[in-house]
Motif scaffolding. Structure first.
Motif, PDB file in Angstrom:
ATOM      1  N   PRO A   1       0.805  -1.225   0.000  1.00 57.62           N
ATOM      2  CA  PRO A   1       0.000   0.000   0.000  1.00 57.62           C
ATOM      3  C   PRO A   1       0.840   1.279   0.000  1.00 57.62           C
ATOM      4  CG  PRO A   1      -0.870  -1.584   1.560  1.00 57.62           C
ATOM      5  CD  PRO A   1       0.441  -2.119   1.110  1.00 57.62           C
ATOM      6  N   ILE A   2       2.016   1.240   0.630  1.00 57.33           N
ATOM      7  CA  ILE A   2       2.886   2.416   0.648  1.00 57.33           C
ATOM      8  C   ILE A   2       3.424   2.679  -0.754  1.00 57.33           C
ATOM      9  CG2 ILE A   2       5.019   3.405   1.598  1.00 57.33           C
ATOM     10  CD1 ILE A   2       4.498   1.779   4.132  1.00 57.33           C
TER      11      ILE A   2
ATOM     12  N   GLY B   1      10.131   1.713  -4.759  1.00 56.68           N
ATOM     13  CA  GLY B   1       9.776   0.444  -5.372  1.00 56.68           C
ATOM     14  C   GLY B   1      10.638  -0.712  -4.897  1.00 56.68           C
ATOM     15  N   GLU B   2      11.768  -0.379  -4.259  1.00 58.91           N
ATOM     16  CA  GLU B   2      12.678  -1.409  -3.749  1.00 58.91           C
ATOM     17  C   GLU B   2      12.473  -1.692  -2.266  1.00 58.91           C
ATOM     18  OE1 GLU B   2      14.710  -3.075  -5.756  1.00 58.91           O
ATOM     19  OE2 GLU B   2      13.963  -1.884  -7.444  1.00 58.91           O
ATOM     20  N   LEU B   3      11.536  -0.984  -1.622  1.00 59.12           N
ATOM     21  CA  LEU B   3      11.405  -1.120  -0.172  1.00 59.12           C
ATOM     22  C   LEU B   3      10.997  -2.532   0.237  1.00 59.12           C
ATOM     23  CD1 LEU B   3      11.507   0.139   2.601  1.00 59.12           C
ATOM     24  CD2 LEU B   3       9.184   1.003   2.268  1.00 59.12           C
ATOM     25  N   ASP B   4      10.108  -3.161  -0.534  1.00 57.91           N
ATOM     26  CA  ASP B   4       9.709  -4.517  -0.162  1.00 57.91           C
ATOM     27  C   ASP B   4      10.881  -5.494  -0.263  1.00 57.91           C
ATOM     28  OD1 ASP B   4       9.728  -4.153  -2.889  1.00 57.91           O
ATOM     29  OD2 ASP B   4       7.928  -5.327  -3.285  1.00 57.91           O
TER      30      ASP B   4
ATOM     31  N   VAL C   1      20.782  -3.280  -0.731  1.00 57.16           N
ATOM     32  CA  VAL C   1      21.107  -2.013  -0.063  1.00 57.16           C
ATOM     33  C   VAL C   1      21.934  -1.127  -0.987  1.00 57.16           C
ATOM     34  CG1 VAL C   1      22.381  -0.955   1.842  1.00 57.16           C
ATOM     35  CG2 VAL C   1      20.978  -2.973   2.262  1.00 57.16           C
ATOM     36  N   SER C   2      22.906  -1.708  -1.671  1.00 57.71           N
ATOM     37  CA  SER C   2      23.742  -0.937  -2.598  1.00 57.71           C
ATOM     38  C   SER C   2      22.909  -0.352  -3.728  1.00 57.71           C
ATOM     39  CB  SER C   2      24.853  -1.819  -3.169  1.00 57.71           C
ATOM     40  OG  SER C   2      25.711  -2.261  -2.150  1.00 57.71           O
TER      41      SER C   2
ATOM     42  N   GLY D   1      13.480  10.050  -0.338  1.00 59.32           N
ATOM     43  CA  GLY D   1      14.752   9.339  -0.400  1.00 59.32           C
ATOM     44  C   GLY D   1      15.568   9.509   0.856  1.00 59.32           C
ATOM     45  N   SER D   2      15.542  10.708   1.421  1.00 62.28           N
ATOM     46  CA  SER D   2      16.301  10.959   2.655  1.00 62.28           C
ATOM     47  C   SER D   2      15.792  10.092   3.791  1.00 62.28           C
ATOM     48  CB  SER D   2      16.202  12.435   3.037  1.00 62.28           C
ATOM     49  OG  SER D   2      16.780  13.254   2.046  1.00 62.28           O
ATOM     50  N   HIS D   3      14.468   9.936   3.863  1.00 63.34           N
ATOM     51  CA  HIS D   3      13.910   9.114   4.952  1.00 63.34           C
ATOM     52  C   HIS D   3      14.211   7.639   4.713  1.00 63.34           C
ATOM     53  CE1 HIS D   3      11.452   9.309   8.573  1.00 63.34           C
ATOM     54  NE2 HIS D   3      10.983   8.107   8.220  1.00 63.34           N
ATOM     55  N   LEU D   4      14.192   7.237   3.472  1.00 63.67           N
ATOM     56  CA  LEU D   4      14.560   5.858   3.157  1.00 63.67           C
ATOM     57  C   LEU D   4      16.023   5.609   3.518  1.00 63.67           C
ATOM     58  CD1 LEU D   4      13.741   3.154   1.946  1.00 63.67           C
ATOM     59  CD2 LEU D   4      14.197   4.087  -0.329  1.00 63.67           C
ATOM     60  N   GLN D   5      16.854   6.610   3.296  1.00 62.76           N
ATOM     61  CA  GLN D   5      18.266   6.507   3.657  1.00 62.76           C
ATOM     62  C   GLN D   5      18.446   6.350   5.173  1.00 62.76           C
ATOM     63  OE1 GLN D   5      20.743   9.853   2.375  1.00 62.76           O
ATOM     64  NE2 GLN D   5      22.182   8.366   1.535  1.00 62.76           N
ATOM     65  N   LEU D   6      17.603   7.026   5.929  1.00 62.12           N
ATOM     66  CA  LEU D   6      17.649   6.869   7.388  1.00 62.12           C
ATOM     67  C   LEU D   6      17.313   5.444   7.809  1.00 62.12           C
ATOM     68  CD1 LEU D   6      15.923  10.136   8.669  1.00 62.12           C
ATOM     69  CD2 LEU D   6      18.336   9.543   8.863  1.00 62.12           C
TER      70      LEU D   6
END
Length: 227
Positions: A19-20, A142-145, A157-158, A218-223
């Motif tokens: 859903p995200i 799109g890569e979070l899952d 991660v890379s 992107g910044s939050h994903l980086q965190l």
């Protein structure tokens, strides 16, 4: 007793991240309408521009509905390597991109804003780079899952780090475009109505803000990666 995986699947389908990702896809659809929207205004086709503005507003409302669904449905206890609050924060950040796209189209339609011809080429380049920031945020999310499935480790991660670096690069290009277009407007403003100039600067700022908001995804994903 149902397993954790089955419980999550019953609420979210295959992945709690789905859903995200659906939300940011809707958000980006909202942002990418800005390019044809401004092209219609350049052609003085206000019927078409208004139609696109209504589409943007509809997409923004749909994104809001997805956001509410996520907030209501995301379980308070998830066996994931990231806190629930972080996932909800990402949704909030994503939503602000759609909100800004709606703001931009709304004020242009409301005032029937005219972009000076000498400004249009650089202006459209600026709009497209801002929208490209949103598109890159969509790719990263799109890569979070996959990140969750790999436990935030390994080659995934890379890959995500590279996507975020590219996102930062595009956002920096948007900043450069903003400087250029503000300089161009400054050279023209003495021949334009002062109120029009004021709103033109506001629109320029808001387009840059849309890119900045997308970059924050992107910044939050980086965190999350750093944790």
């Amino acid at each position: 007793m149902p397993t954790t995986t089955n419980l999550l699947s019953s609420v979210f389908g295959r992945s709690p991240i789905g859903p995200i990702q659906k939300h940011i896809a809707k958000v980006h659809k909202c942002a990418e309408q800005l390019a044809p929207f401004f092209e219609a205004t350049f052609e003085n086709d206000w019927d078409k521009a208004e139609s696109i503005q209504k589409d943007i507003s509809k997409l923004e409302h749909e994104a809001d509905a997805i956001k509410r669904e996520i907030r209501l449905s995301l379980p308070k206890s998830l066996f994931l390597p990231v806190p629930r609050t972080d996932l909800l924060e990402i949704v909030t950040i994503q939503d602000k991109v759609a909100n800004r796209a709606k703001d931009i189209a709304g004020i242009v339609i409301g005032r029937k804003m005219w972009i000076p011809e000498k400004l249009r080429t650089s202006f459209m380049s600026y709009v497209r780079r801002s929208v490209a920031t949103s598109a890159q945020a969509l790719r990263a999310m799109g890569e979070l899952d996959e990140l969750l499935e790999t436990g935030f480790s390994g080659r995934e991660v890379s890959l995500v780090e590279q996507l975020i670096e590219e996102l930062d690069r595009i956002e920096s290009e948007t900043d450069a475009c903003q400087i250029k277009i503000r300089q161009c407007l400054f050279s023209l403003e003495k021949n334009l109505p002062p109120v029009d100039v004021m709103f033109l600067y506001k629109i320029i700022d808001w387009i840059g803000d849309l890119a900045d908001r997308a970059s924050r995804v992107g910044s939050h994903l980086q965190l999350l990666l750093a944790r």
